[in-house]
Each structure stands twice: as C-alpha cells, then as structure tokens.
Design an enzyme around this catalytic site. Structure first.
Site, PDB file in Angstrom:
ATOM      1  N   LYS A 149       0.853  -1.191   0.000  1.00 49.36           N
ATOM      2  CA  LYS A 149       0.000   0.000   0.000  1.00 49.36           C
ATOM      3  C   LYS A 149       0.892   1.246   0.000  1.00 49.36           C
ATOM      4  CE  LYS A 149      -0.609  -0.040   5.019  1.00 49.36           C
ATOM      5  NZ  LYS A 149      -1.468   0.373   6.083  1.00 49.36           N
TER       6      LYS A 149
ATOM      7  N   TYR B 155      15.800  30.069   8.271  1.00 47.07           N
ATOM      8  CA  TYR B 155      14.554  30.706   8.726  1.00 47.07           C
ATOM      9  C   TYR B 155      14.433  30.612  10.244  1.00 47.07           C
ATOM     10  CZ  TYR B 155      12.871  30.757   3.900  1.00 47.07           C
ATOM     11  OH  TYR B 155      12.726  31.000   2.566  1.00 47.07           O
TER      12      TYR B 155
HETATM   13  C1  LIG Z   1      -4.234  -4.662   7.943  1.00 45.02           C
HETATM   14  C2  LIG Z   1      -2.770  -4.445   7.838  1.00 45.02           C
HETATM   15  N1  LIG Z   1      -1.952  -5.497   7.774  1.00 45.02           N
HETATM   16  C3  LIG Z   1      -0.618  -5.346   7.682  1.00 45.02           C
HETATM   17  C4  LIG Z   1      -0.029  -4.100   7.665  1.00 45.02           C
HETATM   18  C5  LIG Z   1       1.480  -3.974   7.606  1.00 45.02           C
HETATM   19  O1  LIG Z   1       1.977  -3.408   8.789  1.00 45.02           O
HETATM   20  P1  LIG Z   1       3.533  -3.223   9.020  1.00 45.02           P
HETATM   21  O2  LIG Z   1       4.006  -2.252   8.005  1.00 45.02           O
HETATM   22  O3  LIG Z   1       3.648  -2.681  10.404  1.00 45.02           O
HETATM   23  O4  LIG Z   1       4.146  -4.556   8.860  1.00 45.02           O
HETATM   24  C6  LIG Z   1      -0.845  -2.983   7.753  1.00 45.02           C
HETATM   25  C7  LIG Z   1      -0.242  -1.635   7.800  1.00 45.02           C
HETATM   26  O5  LIG Z   1      -0.644  -0.754   8.492  1.00 45.02           O
HETATM   27  C8  LIG Z   1      -2.252  -3.157   7.833  1.00 45.02           C
HETATM   28  O6  LIG Z   1      -3.068  -2.102   7.914  1.00 45.02           O
END
Ligand SMILES: Cc1ncc(COP(=O)(O)O)c(C=O)c1O
Length: 367
Positions: free
Chosen positions: A35, A259
C-alpha cells in the site's frame, strides 16, 4: 544537469527482506503489503521486489487493477475492502480478495449477485478499534457471509495494535490473540494475524498462534515497527535518499542559520547547504542533531529545514566541498535512526517521498 537529490531503490534488499520474513514465519504464506505506493518505493517496484510473495496487499481497487495490468497473477488483497458496491464486480472479474470489516460491507455483498466466486478476509476488531467486527458479533457476521452464494473462502483476520512491544501494558499481542481465538473458535478457514511486528516476534509469540497468512509491510522495506534495529533483525535498507552539498558558508560566533535563525554558532564553523527540503518529503520538524552522512562521515542537521534545502554542520567532515555526497537515509544511515531523531517513524519518511524526487534502482554499496 538535474538537481542532485535522488532516491535509489535496492530491489535485491527487498528480495532479501522477504526472505527474512519467510525465515521468521516459515509455515505461513506471505501477503507483501504494497500500500501507499509500496511504502514510497513505487507500486511496480514493490511487485518486482516481492515477486516471490504469495500475494500482494494494498488499499485501492485501481491499484489492484494496476497490479493485474503489470502482470501480477497471484492473489491480491484489499486491506480495507470495498468502498462502494460497484467495486464488487471488479473483485470477481479480476480475482481480487477483499477484507470485510463491517456490516455495511456484508450488506453490499448480500445485495450484489456475483457471477464468479470471490475470497474474503473477515476482520475481527480485537482491541485496536479501527476496523473490524467485535469478537462477540464475529460469529453472526461469519454466518451471514457464509450464506452468500458467491463467497468462496473466508479467511479470518485481525490486526495487532502493539506488535512492536510484546507486553504492551494497555493491549498486548497475547490479549488480542486471546480475544481472536475466543471470537473465532471453531470457525473454519485460514487465519491471518501478524504484521511486521508479529512476524519479527513470531518465535516468541504464543506457541500455537495459527498464522496461515502473515502481512508484513515495514520489515520488507528494511524498517522496523519499533523495538530492536533493522540490523539486529537482519534487514537491509531498500531506499537510500542521497543528495549533494550545493553551497558552503563560513560562520563566526553569533552568526545564525536559516529561517527563524534557530541555530546560532558558538564559534567559527563551516555549514553545508544540502539540496533536500520539506517539499521533497524530508520532515520540516527534524531538528538539530538529526543525523546525516557527508562523504560517508556522520554529522548533523542544524537550523530549520526549508522547502528545498537544509543545512548541516561540516565540522567533522574535513574535506567537504560543493559536490560532496550526502546521505539523508538508507545505505549507511538507518532510516529508523533518522526518523527517531526527527520525532517520527521510518514508515512516514518512506511514504512521504515527494513525486519531484528522482527515483532510480541500484545495488546497496554503490553510489
Ligand atoms: C491490515 C494491515 N496489515 C498489515 C499491515 C502492515 O503493517 P507493518 O508495516 O507494520 O508490517 C498494515 C499496515 O498498516 C495493515 O493495515
């Protein structure tokens, strides 16, 4: 010549980190979480870096379709599920798994006839109180889903709130696992519980924890959710952000920098101006003391980060000059260390990389 700021993605490190996840959870299939543009690495690079994963997990239907266009044929999981009933046809057409986390989504599935069966992950809220059905309502939700003719496999999932800390005083993994087991007891289907923290602690976790699927994200990108360092876990950095010194200023005692004139020199010193600022994704709130490497020598940020530039102390870097190489994070400078000094987390630094930053691919150890 383009501006010297550049992010380099290390695909071999992505392969390596996926191997570490496999070693931690050898009995589990892996959803590599891609993602947020593969945590800033680029969706297509995420797909290539994790080509050995059993599936890819992300948020948006359009990016799931993009993965199919790019040739990904293995499973895809939407971690938040559908946002509208019109997405359901796409799930069936492109064989995309959907998380189901609320009754509204179940209703959408009940009212839509599926011309091809789909697989879903039914999510239980075991205490994080973000997404998911409460343990006491889980069985009923499962029964409703099971009654929908187009639903094939139902995987049971939950998400850990504090996987970086095994014994969190407010909500431990053990407590979330206990609630999950109780709510899902006797229900058929595979289980999916662990994110990176859970995977990294798999060995210490409740022995009989069933994890048919794990869902690591940050560890695959060489970061950690907290706790020990990436190096301790055998993880390699997958993104190196590099730039150059584009200007040098000699200061006298009492001179200030940038700044807000936040930094004042206590004596003569040399300051380097680096081509990287908050419009590139470097956090503006990173303060004095945040580490950077100049020509491989560790020094620190001074003054305020501005839109396109930041200033560093060149005192420890004897031969620094305009054109000296600067590492902001990655190879030689762990992103978690930079994040911690800047009051944030490695996740945010990676994901915030701005579109104007040039991105290329290269091996670790090569400039
Ligand atoms: C449902 C779910 N699974 C897995 C993950 C992966 O998490 P991480 O990056 O902490 O391994 C996320 C990330 O937020 C998530 O929302």
């Amino acid at each position: 010549m383009p501006r010297p700021l550049q992010a380099t993605i290390h695909l071999e490190a992505m392969h390596h980190n996926l191997g570490r996840a496999r070693a931690c959870a050898p009995a589990s299939k892996i959803w590599a979480v891609v993602k947020a543009n593969a945590y800033g690495h680029g969706l297509e690079r995420g797909m290539r870096g994790f080509v050995q994963a059993d599936g890819l997990a992300l948020i948006e239907t359009e990016n799931a379709l993009r993965l199919r266009e790019l040739g990904w044929v293995k499973p895809i999981l939407l971690l938040e599920g559908i946002f509208d009933a019109s997405d359901i046809a796409l799930l069936a057409e492109h064989n995309i798994n959907s998380t189901v986390h609320c009754l509204e989504q179940i209703k959408m599935l009940e009212y839509t006839s599926l011309y091809r069966p789909i697989d879903v992950h039914l999510k239980m809220n075991t205490g994080m109180n973000r997404l998911g059905v409460k343990p006491e309502d889980f069985r009923a939700a499962y029964a409703r889903l099971r009654a929908i003719p187009g639903i094939r496999n139902i995987t049971l999932m939950t998400h850990f709130a504090n996987a970086d800390e095994l014994e969190h005083p407010r909500l431990s993994i053990g407590e979330q696992v206990r609630r999950f087991r109780e709510g899902a007891e006797g229900l058929p289907g595979e289980r999916s519980l662990s994110n990176s923290g859970g995977v990294l602690h798999q060995a210490e976790l409740v022995k009989e924890l069933q994890n048919d699927w794990v869902r690591p994200g940050i560890m695959l990108y060489g970061g950690t959710p907290g706790g020990r360092s990436a190096k301790d876990y055998g993880l390699l950095p997958t993104m190196t952000l590099r730039s150059e010194i584009i200007g040098i200023q000699q200061l006298r005692a009492g001179d200030t920098v940038g700044y807000g004139s936040r930094f004042e020199a206590s004596g003569p010193m040399t300051v380097g101006v680096v081509a990287c600022g908050y419009a590139d994704g470097y956090p503006r709130h990173a303060g004095h003391g945040t580490p950077v490497l100049v020509d491989g020598v560790r020094t620190t940020l001074i003054g305020r980060v501005s839109m396109d530039m930041m200033t560093v102390d060149l005192t420890p870097v004897a031969n620094a000059r305009v054109g000296s190489k600067v590492t902001l994070w990655g190879d030689g400078l762990p992103i978690d260390e930079v994040a911690q000094a800047a009051g944030t987390i490695g996740y945010e630094l990676m994901c915030a990389l701005a579109p104007r930053v040039r991105v290329s691919e290269g091996r670790l150890g090569c400039d």
